[in-house]
Write a protein that holds these residues in place. Structure first.
Motif, short mmCIF file in Angstrom:
data_model
loop_
_atom_site.label_atom_id
_atom_site.label_comp_id
_atom_site.label_asym_id
_atom_site.label_seq_id
_atom_site.Cartn_x
_atom_site.Cartn_y
_atom_site.Cartn_z
N ALA A 1 0.86 -1.18 0.00
CA ALA A 1 0.00 0.00 0.00
C ALA A 1 0.89 1.23 0.00
CB ALA A 1 -0.91 0.00 1.22
N ILE A 2 0.70 2.12 -0.95
CA ILE A 2 1.55 3.30 -1.06
C ILE A 2 0.72 4.56 -1.26
CG2 ILE A 2 3.46 1.96 -2.04
CD1 ILE A 2 2.78 3.16 -4.78
N ALA A 3 1.31 5.69 -0.90
CA ALA A 3 0.71 6.98 -1.20
C ALA A 3 1.05 7.36 -2.64
CB ALA A 3 1.23 8.04 -0.24
N LEU A 4 0.20 8.17 -3.25
CA LEU A 4 0.45 8.68 -4.60
C LEU A 4 0.68 10.18 -4.56
CD1 LEU A 4 -2.26 6.69 -6.62
CD2 LEU A 4 0.18 6.20 -6.44
N PRO A 5 1.68 10.69 -5.29
CA PRO A 5 2.63 9.92 -6.11
C PRO A 5 3.55 9.08 -5.23
CG PRO A 5 3.33 12.19 -5.93
CD PRO A 5 1.98 12.13 -5.28
N GLY A 6 4.08 8.01 -5.80
CA GLY A 6 4.93 7.13 -5.01
C GLY A 6 5.81 6.27 -5.90
N SER A 7 6.62 5.45 -5.26
CA SER A 7 7.56 4.62 -6.01
C SER A 7 7.72 3.28 -5.31
CB SER A 7 8.92 5.31 -6.13
OG SER A 7 9.47 5.56 -4.84
N THR A 8 8.20 2.31 -6.06
CA THR A 8 8.50 0.99 -5.51
C THR A 8 9.98 0.96 -5.11
OG1 THR A 8 9.26 0.00 -7.59
CG2 THR A 8 6.88 0.02 -7.18
N PRO A 9 10.42 -0.09 -4.40
CA PRO A 9 11.86 -0.30 -4.22
C PRO A 9 12.54 -0.58 -5.56
CG PRO A 9 10.58 -1.58 -2.64
CD PRO A 9 9.62 -1.08 -3.67
N TRP A 10 13.86 -0.57 -5.53
CA TRP A 10 14.66 -0.83 -6.72
C TRP A 10 14.88 -2.33 -6.91
CZ3 TRP A 10 16.36 3.11 -9.91
CH2 TRP A 10 16.32 4.42 -9.40
N ARG A 11 14.72 -2.82 -8.13
CA ARG A 11 15.14 -4.16 -8.53
C ARG A 11 16.56 -4.02 -9.07
NH1 ARG A 11 11.56 -5.07 -5.48
NH2 ARG A 11 9.41 -4.64 -6.06
N THR A 12 17.48 -4.88 -8.68
CA THR A 12 18.88 -4.70 -9.08
C THR A 12 19.41 -5.92 -9.82
OG1 THR A 12 19.82 -5.56 -7.00
CG2 THR A 12 19.29 -3.21 -7.09
N LEU A 13 20.32 -5.67 -10.75
CA LEU A 13 20.98 -6.70 -11.52
C LEU A 13 22.44 -6.29 -11.72
CD1 LEU A 13 20.77 -9.27 -13.42
CD2 LEU A 13 20.36 -7.64 -15.29
N THR A 14 23.37 -7.12 -11.30
CA THR A 14 24.80 -6.89 -11.51
C THR A 14 25.32 -7.96 -12.45
OG1 THR A 14 25.04 -5.95 -9.30
CG2 THR A 14 27.05 -6.70 -10.39
N VAL A 15 26.08 -7.55 -13.48
CA VAL A 15 26.54 -8.49 -14.48
C VAL A 15 28.03 -8.33 -14.73
CG1 VAL A 15 24.30 -8.58 -15.64
CG2 VAL A 15 26.01 -6.93 -16.41
N GLY A 16 28.66 -9.38 -15.24
CA GLY A 16 30.07 -9.32 -15.59
C GLY A 16 30.52 -10.61 -16.23
N THR A 17 31.71 -10.57 -16.83
CA THR A 17 32.29 -11.79 -17.40
C THR A 17 33.11 -12.55 -16.36
OG1 THR A 17 34.18 -10.49 -18.18
CG2 THR A 17 32.36 -10.85 -19.73
N THR A 18 33.36 -11.93 -15.21
CA THR A 18 33.97 -12.59 -14.06
C THR A 18 33.11 -12.32 -12.84
OG1 THR A 18 35.33 -10.76 -13.23
CG2 THR A 18 36.23 -12.05 -15.07
N LEU A 19 33.53 -12.87 -11.71
CA LEU A 19 32.79 -12.64 -10.47
C LEU A 19 33.19 -11.35 -9.77
CD1 LEU A 19 32.84 -16.33 -9.28
CD2 LEU A 19 30.75 -14.97 -9.51
N ALA A 20 34.17 -10.63 -10.31
CA ALA A 20 34.62 -9.40 -9.66
C ALA A 20 33.49 -8.38 -9.49
CB ALA A 20 35.79 -8.79 -10.43
N PRO A 21 32.70 -8.07 -10.53
CA PRO A 21 31.61 -7.10 -10.31
C PRO A 21 30.60 -7.54 -9.28
CG PRO A 21 32.02 -7.43 -12.65
CD PRO A 21 32.77 -8.51 -11.92
N ILE A 22 30.41 -8.86 -9.13
CA ILE A 22 29.46 -9.39 -8.15
C ILE A 22 29.98 -9.13 -6.74
CG2 ILE A 22 28.26 -11.45 -7.36
CD1 ILE A 22 27.56 -10.65 -10.27
N VAL A 23 31.23 -9.51 -6.48
CA VAL A 23 31.81 -9.36 -5.14
C VAL A 23 31.96 -7.88 -4.78
CG1 VAL A 23 33.88 -9.80 -3.75
CG2 VAL A 23 32.98 -11.58 -5.25
N GLU A 24 32.29 -7.05 -5.75
CA GLU A 24 32.63 -5.66 -5.48
C GLU A 24 31.46 -4.69 -5.64
OE1 GLU A 24 35.94 -4.83 -8.08
OE2 GLU A 24 37.03 -6.63 -7.42
N THR A 25 30.30 -5.15 -6.08
CA THR A 25 29.19 -4.23 -6.36
C THR A 25 28.79 -3.39 -5.15
OG1 THR A 25 26.94 -4.03 -7.23
CG2 THR A 25 27.38 -5.94 -5.84
N THR A 26 28.41 -2.16 -5.42
CA THR A 26 27.84 -1.29 -4.38
C THR A 26 26.43 -0.86 -4.75
OG1 THR A 26 28.86 0.68 -5.42
CG2 THR A 26 30.09 -0.42 -3.64
#
Length: 654
Positions: free
Chosen positions: A257-282
């Motif tokens: 239940a939200i007030a209007l105007p309003g927003s949802t939380p952020w959905r996040t996706l981190t990608v990379g060719t190695t695991l470095a972006p995953i471990v280091e993501t902020t």
């Protein structure tokens, strides 16, 4: 609120959509998010380095006043660049300064009702959320959001590292779901989840054999529900799912239940060719803002904790004095007194214990039950943290006697009411100068930046299970080499102990053993991040530790300026480097039963001689290899070769 979201963008330009498709590109040009209107259904896809990481995936949500999942037309797009800058003391790095692109895509249905989707795109991260302006038709000022179409449709041959959600009001004393299930390892997407109700965040995917993606969410407050991923559906992927109706003992709806105007939380996706972006993501912190100012100087540090090995019987005054003395001897800042202290020690003697601890330079943290009516967990203190009047009365007393933190346990669920309880506890605790740890709980979602007195959460199968069963003890290597790539990648993790007991008993001789080496346990102080970290060194064991090991345990930091991925593969091995006070610490874990020889790439230590804690080869008839401290010269090229013994580890220190 809604206008301020748009005006916060830098160098913006408003423009009409060119056809039914528009791309947003990361500052380095490698990550491309393409948003489209396909037959009235909004979608997005993600490419990285020219290869697909996410196929066309649905966007949209359903509310009580409009359906924003179909019959939509893409309209105006507002796009621009942002520079994200902030500092923190409680996560994997102390300062962030990164460029990103933002874009807001407007969609309207046939009735002219509008939904906007805001994207934040940095070099390896994508975040998106929904913005709902106040409609002119009917002029509603609030809304119920029934669910989302938001999906993650990964390419074929993707494998998964996922922790299943479980049905509500199950498990011990009906305390689940509590994010305490086992992760899969390289499982196919079409394998059904263990309990048939999807997966908890974070969700790690190996994409096509040479790509990685981590899915989570951030920015959840008491104004929304926490979500998860539903079951995999071929052709459409994993859809965002809201809480189950039975959570919180059936009280409250699974909707937001939200007030209007309003927003949802952020959905996040981190990608990379190695695991470095995953471990280091902020990314969990990049798109959120502090919710209030800190009312106290919340000290990071280390704590001892009697309950893990000595259990309920140790919650008495005399045993807690012994743990205070151990903490003082080790130079630790805190002792955590766990459940039943209200009846087994009593409030008067707790005040006495606080005074004794402070005379030794140690502060206390106290355990609380979150209940309430939400489940059957019986431990006390109970019926305090769930109600504002009682909670504030209790916190007034805690502040008066000098307690510095609380651990609150047994929440079980992600409904909006539960998220509000988390936020209320944090906000009230800040008013009384208390920092907070949560257990039996949901995943933290950007909370270290949002709430300055938030320390960390459990939200995984943690150390207590190593004590409870031999099966979990044997699986410790598997679990601890998973968490740097998932659970701990998105939030501070109170695992609950660098476990120095070799046997899971007070006498350190009975019950089942710990199956990891001493150096493995020592290395978890680096691979696992929490600004107030537990070192489970018990009074009897502390006196038996070799001098170099004890010296290391006295020196371990808990706040980090920088984090780097070095090497690893989820559930098999993990090597992570972190910098604190300008010095680098490298921790490596072998989660398997075979030795593993690694050539580590450590450019930050190139040409230097470092201290190296490592396991000696296991002697015949012994369960644990013995640790040794030696000097290791890192090559001028930054290469260092080490061999990790089965269920063993390595620590390198400047």
């Amino acid at each position: 609120m809604y206008k301020s979201l748009l005006s916060s963008l830098v160098l913006l330009a408003a423009m009409p959509a060119w056809g039914a498709e528009r791309a947003v590109t990361s500052p380095d040009g490698r990550l491309v998010v393409t948003v489209a209107d396909e037959g009235g259904r909004p979608t997005y896809r993600v490419d990285y380095g020219g290869r697909p990481m996410l196929l066309a995936s649905a966007l949209g949500l359903k509310t009580n006043y409009a359906d924003f999942t179909q019959g939509l037309t893409m309209g105006e797009i507002v796009e621009g660049s942002v520079q994200t800058r902030y500092s923190m003391t409680r996560t994997k790095c102390s300062a962030v300064d990164k460029a990103a692109r933002k874009a807001v895509f407007s969609f309207a249905n046939g009735d002219g009702m509008q939904m906007d989707v805001e994207f934040y795109v940095s070099d390896n991260d994508v975040a998106f959320r929904y913005l709902l302006p106040r409609p002119k038709r009917g002029n509603p000022k609030c809304a119920v959001v029934y669910g989302e179409a938001s999906a993650y449709n990964f390419p074929a041959q993707t494998t998964t590292f996922l922790s299943p959600q479980i049905q509500p009001m199950t498990g011990w004393e009906r305390t689940k779901p509590s994010y305490e299930e086992v992760f899969s390892s390289d499982a196919p997407m079409d394998r059904k989840s263990q309990y048939g109700v999807g997966y908890t965040y974070p969700c790690l995917f190996r994409v096509g054999g040479d790509g990685w993606a981590l899915v989570s969410e951030t920015g959840v407050t008491g104004e929304y529900v926490g979500s998860r991923l539903g079951e995999y559906v071929p052709g459409s992927g994993y859809t965002v799912a809201y809480p189950q109706e039975g959570e919180m003992n059936g009280n409250g709806t699974p909707w937001a239940a939200i007030a209007l105007p309003g927003s949802t939380p952020w959905r996040t996706l981190t990608v990379g060719t190695t695991l470095a972006p995953i471990v280091e993501t902020t990314i969990p912190y990049d798109v959120v803002q502090p919710q209030y100012e800190a009312r106290a100087d919340y000290r990071p540090g280390r704590y001892t904790w009697s309950w893990l090995i000595w259990q309920d019987q140790s919650i008495n005054y005399e045993d807690q004095v012994r743990f205070v003395d151990t903490a003082a001897d080790m130079g630790y800042e805190y002792v955590l007194v766990d459940n039943w202290w209200d009846t087994q020690i009593g409030r008067d003697r707790i005040e006495e214990l606080v005074r004794y601890a402070r005379s030794k330079g140690v502060d206390l943290m106290l355990w609380y039950n979150s209940n309430g009516f939400e489940n059957d967990a019986p431990q006390g203190p109970r019926g305090i943290m769930n109600r504002a009047v009682d909670r504030k009365r209790e916190m007034t007393w805690l502040q008066k006697i000098g307690v510095k933190g609380i651990k609150v346990d047994f929440f079980a669920g992600d409904k909006q009411q539960t998220m509000q309880l988390y936020e209320d506890i944090l906000s009230d605790a800040n008013d009384y100068g208390l920092q907070v740890i949560f257990h039996g709980c949901t995943l933290p979602r950007g909370w270290e930046r949002m709430y300055p007195n938030f320390v960390g959460s459990e939200a995984a199968l943690a150390s207590e299970n190593v004590f409870f069963t031999e099966e979990a003890a044997r699986r410790e290597g598997y679990d601890m080499t998973m968490h740097p790539f998932a659970r701990n990648a998105v939030g501070s993790f109170d695992w609950g102990g660098i476990i120095m007991n070799r046997m899971m008993s007070k006498d350190n001789r009975s019950r089942h053993p710990r199956f990891t080496s001493d150096v493995f346990e020592m290395a978890t102080a680096i691979t696992n991040q929490c600004s107030v970290n537990c070192v489970e060194v018990t009074p009897g064991v502390a006196d038996t530790l070799p001098a170099p090991v004890k010296d290391y345990l006295r020196r371990i930091p808990t706040t980090w300026e920088e984090t780097r991925f070095v090497d690893g593969y989820p559930t098999k091995y993990a090597v992570v480097a972190r910098r604190s006070g300008g010095k680098w610490y490298v921790g490596g874990l072998n989660g398997t039963s075979a030795p593993r020889t690694l050539t580590l790439d450590l450019p930050m230590l190139a040409g230097r001689t470092v201290a190296c804690y490592i396991d000696k080869p296991l002697k015949k008839g012994r369960l644990w290899p013995e640790p040794e401290l030696r000097q290791l010269k890192v090559g001028k090229d930054g290469k260092a070769k080490v061999t990790l013994q089965p269920m063993g580890g390595v620590v390198l220190m400047e």
